[in-house]
Every structure is written in C-alpha cells, then in structure tokens.
Design a protein around this motif. Structure first.
Motif, PDB file in Angstrom:
ATOM      1  N   UNK A  19      15.543   0.383  -5.262  1.00 55.27           N
ATOM      2  CA  UNK A  19      15.124  -1.010  -5.408  1.00 55.27           C
ATOM      3  C   UNK A  19      14.793  -1.650  -4.066  1.00 55.27           C
ATOM      4  N   UNK A  20      15.587  -1.370  -3.044  1.00 57.84           N
ATOM      5  CA  UNK A  20      15.322  -1.925  -1.708  1.00 57.84           C
ATOM      6  C   UNK A  20      14.019  -1.367  -1.146  1.00 57.84           C
ATOM      7  N   UNK A  21      13.790  -0.076  -1.343  1.00 61.32           N
ATOM      8  CA  UNK A  21      12.543   0.528  -0.852  1.00 61.32           C
ATOM      9  C   UNK A  21      11.336  -0.091  -1.539  1.00 61.32           C
ATOM     10  N   UNK A  22      11.406  -0.212  -2.846  1.00 62.77           N
ATOM     11  CA  UNK A  22      10.294  -0.778  -3.605  1.00 62.77           C
ATOM     12  C   UNK A  22      10.075  -2.247  -3.246  1.00 62.77           C
ATOM     13  N   UNK A  23      11.149  -2.995  -3.039  1.00 58.38           N
ATOM     14  CA  UNK A  23      11.033  -4.412  -2.683  1.00 58.38           C
ATOM     15  C   UNK A  23      10.327  -4.592  -1.345  1.00 58.38           C
ATOM     16  N   UNK A  24      10.438  -3.606  -0.484  1.00 60.34           N
ATOM     17  CA  UNK A  24       9.789  -3.669   0.825  1.00 60.34           C
ATOM     18  C   UNK A  24       8.404  -3.027   0.816  1.00 60.34           C
ATOM     19  N   UNK A  25       7.991  -2.563  -0.343  1.00 63.54           N
ATOM     20  CA  UNK A  25       6.655  -1.990  -0.472  1.00 63.54           C
ATOM     21  C   UNK A  25       6.482  -0.672   0.260  1.00 63.54           C
ATOM     22  N   UNK A  26       7.568   0.073   0.419  1.00 66.89           N
ATOM     23  CA  UNK A  26       7.502   1.346   1.141  1.00 66.89           C
ATOM     24  C   UNK A  26       7.367   2.513   0.172  1.00 66.89           C
ATOM     25  N   UNK A  27       6.571   3.478   0.547  1.00 65.13           N
ATOM     26  CA  UNK A  27       6.520   4.726  -0.210  1.00 65.13           C
ATOM     27  C   UNK A  27       7.775   5.530   0.126  1.00 65.13           C
ATOM     28  N   UNK A  28       8.072   6.521  -0.683  1.00 66.05           N
ATOM     29  CA  UNK A  28       9.208   7.394  -0.358  1.00 66.05           C
ATOM     30  C   UNK A  28       8.967   8.097   0.971  1.00 66.05           C
ATOM     31  N   UNK A  29       7.730   8.487   1.202  1.00 62.91           N
ATOM     32  CA  UNK A  29       7.389   9.175   2.450  1.00 62.91           C
ATOM     33  C   UNK A  29       7.668   8.290   3.662  1.00 62.91           C
ATOM     34  N   UNK A  30       7.203   7.044   3.613  1.00 63.29           N
ATOM     35  CA  UNK A  30       7.401   6.128   4.751  1.00 63.29           C
ATOM     36  C   UNK A  30       8.878   5.828   4.949  1.00 63.29           C
ATOM     37  N   UNK A  31       9.603   5.616   3.873  1.00 65.16           N
ATOM     38  CA  UNK A  31      11.031   5.323   3.979  1.00 65.16           C
ATOM     39  C   UNK A  31      11.792   6.524   4.529  1.00 65.16           C
TER      40      UNK A  31
END
Length: 126
Positions: A19-31
C-alpha cells in the motif's frame, strides 16, 4: 532475534509495504532498487509467499531487509518489525547510511511529504 535470522512475513506487513509503495506511485522495480533488494524478493514480501521448489510457502525476510523496504516507501519500520517478530538492526549497511537531514520538512502537508518521498525514491532508482 539476530539480524541474520529471518521470519515469516505476516499478511498485514505485506499489505503495508504494498500500500505504501502504491501510494507513492512506485513500481516494484523502483521500490526494490531504492531498498537495495531484488525485485523478486520485493515481490515475495509484498505477496507474502515464495516458492521452494514447486511448493508455495510463506515468504520470509530479515530485519535488515524489511527495514530497508519500509524506509524505501516511507514507512516506519519498527511496527512492521514487531509484527514480524524481528528487532531493528543496530545499523544498516553503509550504502544506506544517511547523514543528518539538511532540510526541515515538518511544515509540509502529508500530500507534499508523499510527493517529496516519491521524488527522492525516483532519484534513488536511477
């Protein structure tokens, strides 16, 4: 528990990271790059599962990895570590050590802080 030991990742921890990753608009790769972990490991933690041979099992992670992942998406790692039964590592590898903050961001709104976090994560991902 030692920093080298791993523990199963509870569903609520997986959801918090995702949820935190998606809220920040990050792809799994970028995160994953921002946290210094593989996309495969990031995905396993987010989904809460991994494969051992052909058998699907609960994903496991270490305190060091979970802390790096939480910090990469702007989440306080301490509650996640507690839910996982791990303790916060004394230090993170020097590649993720950070100097004292140079800017006071305390006056920013949650929305602005999210934008700053996404911008920084994007820089780290390059």
């Amino acid at each position: 528990m030692s920093n080298r030991q791993s523990a199963p990742v509870p569903r609520e921890v997986s959801e918090a990271i995702r949820n935190a990753r998606q809220a920040r608009g990050l792809s799994r790769d970028a995160a994953a790059r921002a946290a210094g972990v593989s996309v495969s490991l990031w995905t396993q933690v987010e989904l809460g599962t991994q494969y051992k041979g052909e058998k699907k099992v609960d994903a496991r992670t270490t305190a060091r990895t979970l802390q790096a992942m939480a910090e990469a998406v702007g989440v306080d790692p301490v509650p996640l570590l507690r839910k996982t039964g791990l303790t916060r590592p004394a230090t993170i590898a020097t590649s993720t050590s950070r100097p004292a903050p140079l800017l006071d961001l305390s006056g920013l709104s949650e929305e602005d802080l999210s934008k700053v976090a996404a911008f920084v994560a994007g820089l780290r991902a390059r």
